[in-house]
Design a protein around this motif. Structure first.
Motif, PDB file in Angstrom:
ATOM      1  N   GLY A   1       0.820  -1.216   0.000  1.00 42.90           N
ATOM      2  CA  GLY A   1       0.000   0.000   0.000  1.00 42.90           C
ATOM      3  C   GLY A   1       0.849   1.259   0.000  1.00 42.90           C
ATOM      4  N   LEU A   2       1.916   1.264   0.805  1.00 44.85           N
ATOM      5  CA  LEU A   2       2.817   2.427   0.832  1.00 44.85           C
ATOM      6  C   LEU A   2       3.516   2.624  -0.509  1.00 44.85           C
ATOM      7  CD1 LEU A   2       4.516   2.223   4.360  1.00 44.85           C
ATOM      8  CD2 LEU A   2       2.855   3.907   3.556  1.00 44.85           C
ATOM      9  N   LEU A   3       3.931   1.518  -1.122  1.00 40.96           N
ATOM     10  CA  LEU A   3       4.599   1.626  -2.421  1.00 40.96           C
ATOM     11  C   LEU A   3       3.653   2.196  -3.474  1.00 40.96           C
ATOM     12  CD1 LEU A   3       6.625  -1.723  -2.509  1.00 40.96           C
ATOM     13  CD2 LEU A   3       7.554   0.596  -2.307  1.00 40.96           C
ATOM     14  N   TYR A   4       2.419   1.724  -3.482  1.00 38.88           N
ATOM     15  CA  TYR A   4       1.457   2.214  -4.472  1.00 38.88           C
ATOM     16  C   TYR A   4       1.156   3.700  -4.230  1.00 38.88           C
ATOM     17  CZ  TYR A   4      -2.642   2.520  -7.440  1.00 38.88           C
ATOM     18  OH  TYR A   4      -3.538   2.891  -8.409  1.00 38.88           O
ATOM     19  N   LYS A   5       1.007   4.062  -2.957  1.00 36.80           N
ATOM     20  CA  LYS A   5       0.753   5.471  -2.628  1.00 36.80           C
ATOM     21  C   LYS A   5       1.940   6.346  -3.053  1.00 36.80           C
ATOM     22  CE  LYS A   5      -0.236   8.496   1.279  1.00 36.80           C
ATOM     23  NZ  LYS A   5      -0.220   8.629   2.737  1.00 36.80           N
ATOM     24  N   ALA A   6       3.157   5.836  -2.827  1.00 33.90           N
ATOM     25  CA  ALA A   6       4.351   6.594  -3.226  1.00 33.90           C
ATOM     26  C   ALA A   6       4.398   6.755  -4.741  1.00 33.90           C
ATOM     27  CB  ALA A   6       5.611   5.883  -2.734  1.00 33.90           C
ATOM     28  N   HIS A   7       3.941   5.751  -5.462  1.00 35.68           N
ATOM     29  CA  HIS A   7       3.888   5.869  -6.928  1.00 35.68           C
ATOM     30  C   HIS A   7       2.890   6.951  -7.343  1.00 35.68           C
ATOM     31  CE1 HIS A   7       3.761   4.919 -11.132  1.00 35.68           C
ATOM     32  NE2 HIS A   7       2.493   4.516 -11.065  1.00 35.68           N
ATOM     33  N   LEU A   8       1.724   6.962  -6.708  1.00 36.33           N
ATOM     34  CA  LEU A   8       0.716   7.975  -7.032  1.00 36.33           C
ATOM     35  C   LEU A   8       1.216   9.385  -6.710  1.00 36.33           C
ATOM     36  CD1 LEU A   8      -2.610   6.274  -5.811  1.00 36.33           C
ATOM     37  CD2 LEU A   8      -1.717   6.435  -8.149  1.00 36.33           C
ATOM     38  N   GLU A   9       2.030   9.497  -5.664  1.00 32.13           N
ATOM     39  CA  GLU A   9       2.560  10.806  -5.253  1.00 32.13           C
ATOM     40  C   GLU A   9       3.784  11.219  -6.058  1.00 32.13           C
ATOM     41  OE1 GLU A   9       3.251  10.255  -1.110  1.00 32.13           O
ATOM     42  OE2 GLU A   9       1.126  10.551  -0.554  1.00 32.13           O
ATOM     43  N   GLY A  10       4.261  10.347  -6.932  1.00 35.92           N
ATOM     44  CA  GLY A  10       5.416  10.685  -7.765  1.00 35.92           C
ATOM     45  C   GLY A  10       6.760  10.362  -7.156  1.00 35.92           C
ATOM     46  N   LYS A  11       6.788   9.735  -5.983  1.00 34.56           N
ATOM     47  CA  LYS A  11       8.069   9.366  -5.379  1.00 34.56           C
ATOM     48  C   LYS A  11       8.687   8.155  -6.089  1.00 34.56           C
ATOM     49  CE  LYS A  11       7.479  11.098  -0.652  1.00 34.56           C
ATOM     50  NZ  LYS A  11       6.383  12.029  -0.902  1.00 34.56           N
ATOM     51  N   ILE A  12       7.840   7.302  -6.651  1.00 38.62           N
ATOM     52  CA  ILE A  12       8.293   6.186  -7.486  1.00 38.62           C
ATOM     53  C   ILE A  12       7.889   6.545  -8.907  1.00 38.62           C
ATOM     54  CG2 ILE A  12       8.033   3.729  -7.981  1.00 38.62           C
ATOM     55  CD1 ILE A  12       7.430   3.333  -4.985  1.00 38.62           C
ATOM     56  N   LYS A  13       8.882   6.704  -9.764  1.00 39.16           N
ATOM     57  CA  LYS A  13       8.660   7.410 -11.029  1.00 39.16           C
ATOM     58  C   LYS A  13       7.848   6.625 -12.060  1.00 39.16           C
ATOM     59  CE  LYS A  13      11.038  10.846  -9.516  1.00 39.16           C
ATOM     60  NZ  LYS A  13      10.317  12.011  -9.002  1.00 39.16           N
ATOM     61  N   SER A  14       7.997   5.320 -12.112  1.00 38.19           N
ATOM     62  CA  SER A  14       7.311   4.581 -13.173  1.00 38.19           C
ATOM     63  C   SER A  14       6.715   3.294 -12.622  1.00 38.19           C
ATOM     64  CB  SER A  14       8.286   4.250 -14.310  1.00 38.19           C
ATOM     65  OG  SER A  14       9.210   3.259 -13.884  1.00 38.19           O
ATOM     66  N   GLU A  15       5.790   2.748 -13.393  1.00 44.79           N
ATOM     67  CA  GLU A  15       5.180   1.478 -12.988  1.00 44.79           C
ATOM     68  C   GLU A  15       6.176   0.335 -13.054  1.00 44.79           C
ATOM     69  OE1 GLU A  15       1.559   0.738 -15.071  1.00 44.79           O
ATOM     70  OE2 GLU A  15       0.555   2.492 -14.211  1.00 44.79           O
ATOM     71  N   LYS A  16       7.150   0.426 -13.947  1.00 46.00           N
ATOM     72  CA  LYS A  16       8.193  -0.608 -14.028  1.00 46.00           C
ATOM     73  C   LYS A  16       9.015  -0.635 -12.748  1.00 46.00           C
ATOM     74  CE  LYS A  16      11.892  -2.230 -17.051  1.00 46.00           C
ATOM     75  NZ  LYS A  16      11.549  -3.611 -16.874  1.00 46.00           N
ATOM     76  N   VAL A  17       9.356   0.536 -12.226  1.00 48.56           N
ATOM     77  CA  VAL A  17      10.098   0.600 -10.968  1.00 48.56           C
ATOM     78  C   VAL A  17       9.228   0.088  -9.827  1.00 48.56           C
ATOM     79  CG1 VAL A  17      11.153   2.170  -9.286  1.00 48.56           C
ATOM     80  CG2 VAL A  17      11.612   2.467 -11.721  1.00 48.56           C
ATOM     81  N   LEU A  18       7.958   0.474  -9.816  1.00 49.99           N
ATOM     82  CA  LEU A  18       7.027  -0.016  -8.799  1.00 49.99           C
ATOM     83  C   LEU A  18       6.960  -1.533  -8.828  1.00 49.99           C
ATOM     84  CD1 LEU A  18       4.806   0.503  -6.652  1.00 49.99           C
ATOM     85  CD2 LEU A  18       3.173   0.643  -8.550  1.00 49.99           C
ATOM     86  N   ASP A  19       6.892  -2.101 -10.028  1.00 44.69           N
ATOM     87  CA  ASP A  19       6.847  -3.557 -10.170  1.00 44.69           C
ATOM     88  C   ASP A  19       8.117  -4.198  -9.622  1.00 44.69           C
ATOM     89  OD1 ASP A  19       5.573  -5.989 -11.240  1.00 44.69           O
ATOM     90  OD2 ASP A  19       7.275  -5.996 -12.615  1.00 44.69           O
ATOM     91  N   SER A  20       9.268  -3.596  -9.885  1.00 43.54           N
ATOM     92  CA  SER A  20      10.542  -4.135  -9.371  1.00 43.54           C
ATOM     93  C   SER A  20      10.565  -4.117  -7.849  1.00 43.54           C
ATOM     94  CB  SER A  20      11.720  -3.332  -9.913  1.00 43.54           C
ATOM     95  OG  SER A  20      11.781  -3.427 -11.305  1.00 43.54           O
ATOM     96  N   LEU A  21      10.099  -3.024  -7.268  1.00 47.74           N
ATOM     97  CA  LEU A  21      10.069  -2.925  -5.805  1.00 47.74           C
ATOM     98  C   LEU A  21       9.135  -3.976  -5.201  1.00 47.74           C
ATOM     99  CD1 LEU A  21       9.943   0.968  -5.389  1.00 47.74           C
ATOM    100  CD2 LEU A  21      11.919  -0.519  -5.127  1.00 47.74           C
ATOM    101  N   MET A  22       7.968  -4.159  -5.820  1.00 51.36           N
ATOM    102  CA  MET A  22       7.027  -5.137  -5.301  1.00 51.36           C
ATOM    103  C   MET A  22       7.548  -6.564  -5.453  1.00 51.36           C
ATOM    104  SD  MET A  22       3.225  -3.693  -6.053  1.00 51.36           S
ATOM    105  CE  MET A  22       2.533  -2.413  -5.026  1.00 51.36           C
ATOM    106  N   LYS A  23       8.340  -6.804  -6.508  1.00 45.87           N
ATOM    107  CA  LYS A  23       8.936  -8.128  -6.669  1.00 45.87           C
ATOM    108  C   LYS A  23       9.920  -8.424  -5.549  1.00 45.87           C
ATOM    109  CE  LYS A  23       8.305  -8.986 -11.564  1.00 45.87           C
ATOM    110  NZ  LYS A  23       8.862  -8.903 -12.918  1.00 45.87           N
ATOM    111  N   GLU A  24      10.694  -7.424  -5.138  1.00 41.72           N
ATOM    112  CA  GLU A  24      11.618  -7.620  -4.017  1.00 41.72           C
ATOM    113  C   GLU A  24      10.854  -7.969  -2.737  1.00 41.72           C
ATOM    114  OE1 GLU A  24      14.835  -7.914  -3.549  1.00 41.72           O
ATOM    115  OE2 GLU A  24      15.211  -7.683  -5.677  1.00 41.72           O
ATOM    116  N   VAL A  25       9.739  -7.285  -2.542  1.00 43.31           N
ATOM    117  CA  VAL A  25       8.905  -7.574  -1.361  1.00 43.31           C
ATOM    118  C   VAL A  25       8.353  -8.999  -1.456  1.00 43.31           C
ATOM    119  CG1 VAL A  25       6.820  -6.908  -0.092  1.00 43.31           C
ATOM    120  CG2 VAL A  25       8.330  -5.146  -1.025  1.00 43.31           C
ATOM    121  N   GLN A  26       7.956  -9.412  -2.658  1.00 41.37           N
ATOM    122  CA  GLN A  26       7.408 -10.758  -2.856  1.00 41.37           C
ATOM    123  C   GLN A  26       8.470 -11.830  -2.605  1.00 41.37           C
ATOM    124  OE1 GLN A  26       4.200 -11.511  -3.347  1.00 41.37           O
ATOM    125  NE2 GLN A  26       4.774 -13.655  -3.136  1.00 41.37           N
ATOM    126  N   ILE A  27       9.702 -11.583  -3.043  1.00 41.41           N
ATOM    127  CA  ILE A  27      10.795 -12.528  -2.786  1.00 41.41           C
ATOM    128  C   ILE A  27      10.993 -12.687  -1.284  1.00 41.41           C
ATOM    129  CG2 ILE A  27      13.302 -12.831  -2.970  1.00 41.41           C
ATOM    130  CD1 ILE A  27      13.053 -11.504  -5.782  1.00 41.41           C
TER     131      ILE A  27
END
Length: 200
Positions: free
Chosen positions: A139-165
């Motif tokens: 939820g924090l990662l998605y919110k940060a993406h909406l706020e522009g702290k995470i620049k792209s959906e590709k980066v968001l996906d990479s971050l979420m993959k690390e969390v999933q691992i």
């Protein structure tokens, strides 16, 4: 402890196992398989401990701002992942349970806030409590993406993959705790180590 007839049955079983075990079961093969199984299981458990370093490096790399909100975001992401780890390890490790006997001790250690504790307590299923902090991370990662702290959906996906691992490693620990080594293997090791003594 046994009645005379059961003593005779037990002696007959012990003599049979003493004389016939090597002839009917290839002990060398079974012992080798057991040792290999235990070592590979230990290796996988070690890998599943949930090393936070990779996720922390990725968060620091891709969330570049150094304002107070961004620092707090990165701090909370890591705190929630460590909280997830602590919640799981409390139930499978005696040492962690002694360190954190109650959820309040997690608050005292700074891994959980009181409002978050109240949210966790509202979840009846203990196994769902394990993964609530991971939901908070996502939820924090998605919110940060909406706020522009995470620049792209590709980066968001990479971050979420690390969390999933990280989550996959922690969930593998639960599986190893819930499903022990089949009983036949420790029993076989026990029988293989019985000294050759005569039963009188």
């Amino acid at each position: 402890m046994l009645t005379p007839i059961w003593q005779r049955y037990f002696e007959a079983l012990a003599i049979y196992l003493d004389n016939g075990l090597n002839a009917t079961i290839p002990l060398t093969f079974m012992l080798g398989f057991f040792v290999s199984f235990v070592v590979s299981r230990w290796t996988l458990i070690l890998r599943g401990l949930g090393w936070i370093d990779n996720a922390a490096i990725v968060f620091a790399t891709f969330i570049k701002e150094n304002d107070d909100d961004s620092r707090m975001l990165k701090r909370n992401l890591i705190r929630y992942m460590v909280l997830n780890q602590a919640l799981v390890l409390r139930d499978i490790s005696m040492q962690v349970r002694q360190r954190f006997p109650t959820l309040e001790t997690l608050v005292a250690a700074g891994l959980l806030t009181k409002p978050e504790l109240n949210k966790l307590r509202k979840i009846d299923d203990i196994y769902s409590q394990y993964w609530t902090p991971i939901q908070w991370v996502n939820g924090l990662l998605y919110k940060a993406h909406l706020e522009g702290k995470i620049k792209s959906e590709k980066v968001l996906d990479s971050l979420m993959k690390e969390v999933q691992i990280f989550r996959d490693g922690i969930s593998s620990l639960l599986r190893y705790d819930w499903v022990p080594i089949p009983l036949v293997y420790p029993q076989l090791i026990f029988f293989a180590n019985i000294p050759n003594t005569k039963i009188e």
